[in-house]
Design a protein around this motif. Structure first.
Motif, mmCIF file in Angstrom:
data_model
loop_
_atom_site.group_PDB
_atom_site.id
_atom_site.type_symbol
_atom_site.label_atom_id
_atom_site.label_comp_id
_atom_site.label_asym_id
_atom_site.label_seq_id
_atom_site.Cartn_x
_atom_site.Cartn_y
_atom_site.Cartn_z
ATOM 1 N N UNK A 7 81.365 38.506 55.546
ATOM 2 C CA UNK A 7 80.854 38.366 54.198
ATOM 3 C C UNK A 7 79.381 38.609 54.188
ATOM 4 N N UNK A 8 78.923 39.152 53.135
ATOM 5 C CA UNK A 8 77.494 39.261 53.008
ATOM 6 C C UNK A 8 77.123 39.171 51.554
ATOM 7 N N UNK A 9 76.189 38.333 51.274
ATOM 8 C CA UNK A 9 75.735 38.233 49.889
ATOM 9 C C UNK A 9 74.233 38.400 49.927
ATOM 10 N N UNK A 10 73.781 39.498 49.446
ATOM 11 C CA UNK A 10 72.371 39.785 49.644
ATOM 12 C C UNK A 10 71.769 40.319 48.373
ATOM 13 N N UNK A 11 70.580 39.841 48.037
ATOM 14 C CA UNK A 11 69.881 40.441 46.926
ATOM 15 C C UNK A 11 68.412 40.301 47.137
ATOM 16 N N UNK A 12 67.635 41.158 46.453
ATOM 17 C CA UNK A 12 66.204 41.062 46.595
ATOM 18 C C UNK A 12 65.634 41.031 45.201
ATOM 19 N N UNK A 13 64.697 40.150 44.971
ATOM 20 C CA UNK A 13 64.165 40.089 43.638
ATOM 21 C C UNK A 13 62.666 39.979 43.666
ATOM 22 N N UNK A 14 62.102 40.049 42.456
ATOM 23 C CA UNK A 14 60.693 40.304 42.395
ATOM 24 C C UNK A 14 59.977 39.333 41.502
ATOM 25 N N UNK A 15 58.785 38.945 41.832
ATOM 26 C CA UNK A 15 58.008 38.160 40.889
ATOM 27 C C UNK A 15 56.846 38.970 40.380
ATOM 28 N N UNK A 45 58.313 34.225 48.259
ATOM 29 C CA UNK A 45 59.560 33.805 48.897
ATOM 30 C C UNK A 45 60.704 34.072 47.932
ATOM 31 N N UNK A 46 61.744 34.739 48.423
ATOM 32 C CA UNK A 46 62.854 35.156 47.572
ATOM 33 C C UNK A 46 64.202 34.749 48.161
ATOM 34 N N UNK A 47 64.819 33.688 47.649
ATOM 35 C CA UNK A 47 66.241 33.470 47.965
ATOM 36 C C UNK A 47 67.070 34.440 47.134
ATOM 37 N N UNK A 48 68.141 34.989 47.720
ATOM 38 C CA UNK A 48 68.853 36.047 47.022
ATOM 39 C C UNK A 48 70.355 35.983 47.266
ATOM 40 N N UNK A 49 71.070 36.745 46.442
ATOM 41 C CA UNK A 49 72.511 36.914 46.606
ATOM 42 C C UNK A 49 72.833 38.404 46.610
ATOM 43 N N UNK A 239 62.791 37.301 38.018
ATOM 44 C CA UNK A 239 64.165 37.571 38.449
ATOM 45 C C UNK A 239 64.358 39.078 38.515
ATOM 46 N N UNK A 240 65.370 39.499 39.278
ATOM 47 C CA UNK A 240 65.672 40.915 39.365
ATOM 48 C C UNK A 240 67.157 41.117 39.574
ATOM 49 N N UNK A 241 67.660 42.283 39.169
ATOM 50 C CA UNK A 241 69.053 42.657 39.350
ATOM 51 C C UNK A 241 69.104 44.136 39.697
ATOM 52 N N UNK A 265 73.051 43.194 43.354
ATOM 53 C CA UNK A 265 72.161 42.160 43.875
ATOM 54 C C UNK A 265 71.565 41.373 42.717
ATOM 55 N N UNK A 266 71.235 40.114 43.003
ATOM 56 C CA UNK A 266 70.622 39.234 42.008
ATOM 57 C C UNK A 266 69.786 38.203 42.735
ATOM 58 N N UNK A 267 68.567 37.942 42.259
ATOM 59 C CA UNK A 267 67.725 36.981 42.941
ATOM 60 C C UNK A 267 66.592 36.481 42.087
#
Length: 272
Positions: A7-15, A45-49, A239-241, A265-267
């Motif tokens: 499984x992998x749940x990964x996302x990158x988001x931006x401030x 710091x970005x927690x992501x999905x 947030x980013x998608x 991705x969403x974060x």
């Protein structure tokens, strides 16, 4: 042979940063012209999905048969035990540093095929239960330099490495007895890449990032592509998608890990 749970749940988001800041994977910033930029540290710091499905060919145990695997995100979620994902980004003047860490643990209880023998004789017709616990750890570290930096567009060039560690444990049981067999393997891939950031307004922006590596040093080839749309609520939160693809082709010492993960991705990003 078993089906390899993954499984992998990964996302990158931006401030959105009001003073020359961006995120390693999905930056949202107000870029300060070079002539006005004042050197200083920025940290995000970005927690992501990452709602990723899995497709490819694997041989999780040394010299075991290679099997094809194709799992939609729903199957990945059914097998997920735990997942942890975080992205760190830092910048000083035009120098940038990024770190991305992914840890995923899954269990596939639908194991079939050749399994390790039990410590007792098993009569013909006996039901043998099997499960495979799989753990994946991936860490990407890159450093780079901003070659274009103005109010309308920014471009970073990056170089670094992506480390992989895969661990698998298969457990079979019947007639009250069980046996567990485990293996693990890992490698490090050099990678080079680039990241582009384009602001539309103070709050809305887009980001694109890509890298490629391996080149036979670890895997035969690995590459990733990410694109996001970013919205900044405040100077410290956004947030980013978007969508991300990660591909790797590793074949060494009897192990095969040739897979592609892809999905939305969403974060959320916090800037300090």
């Amino acid at each position: 042979m078993k089906r390899f749970g993954f499984a992998a749940i990964l996302a990158l988001c931006v401030s959105h940063a009001s003073h020359a800041a961006d995120v390693v994977t999905a930056p949202s910033e107000e870029i300060v012209p070079v002539t006005e930029a004042v050197p200083g540290w920025a940290l995000q710091i970005t927690p992501y999905m990452w709602a990723a499905g899995l497709k490819g060919n694997i041989s999780p145990f040394r010299r075991a048969p290679t099997i094809g695997v194709e799992k939609p995100f729903s199957d990945v979620m059914d097998e997920l035990n735990i997942g942890g994902f975080v992205n760190l980004w830092a910048r000083y003047d035009r120098f940038v540093f990024s770190g991305d860490i992914m840890y995923v643990s899954t269990t596939d209880s639908r194991t079939s095929g050749p399994l390790p023998p039990l410590p007792i004789p098993v009569p013909i017709g006996t039901v043998v239960n099997g499960s495979v616990d799989s753990t994946q750890f991936t860490a990407t570290l890159q450093g780079g330099y901003r070659i274009i930096d103005n109010t309308a567009f920014s471009l970073d060039v990056l170089v670094g490495a992506r480390a992989w560690h895969i661990s698998n444990d298969v457990t079979v049981s019947a007639l009250g007895a069980s046996r567990t067999y485990g293996e693990s393997f890992g490698w490090v891939d050099p990678v080079v890449g680039a990241r582009a950031f384009l602001p539309f307004t103070e709050k809305l922006s887009v980001m694109a990032q890509a890298d490629i590596g391996g080149f036979g040093a670890g895997s035969e080839l690995t590459w990733s592509v990410l694109g996001t749309v970013n919205y900044a609520f405040t100077d410290t939160l956004s947030v980013s998608a978007g969508y991300k693809v990660l591909d790797v082709d590793y074949r060494h010492g009897g192990h095969v890990f040739d897979v592609q993960l892809s999905g939305p991705v969403l974060g959320a990003t916090w800037r300090f």
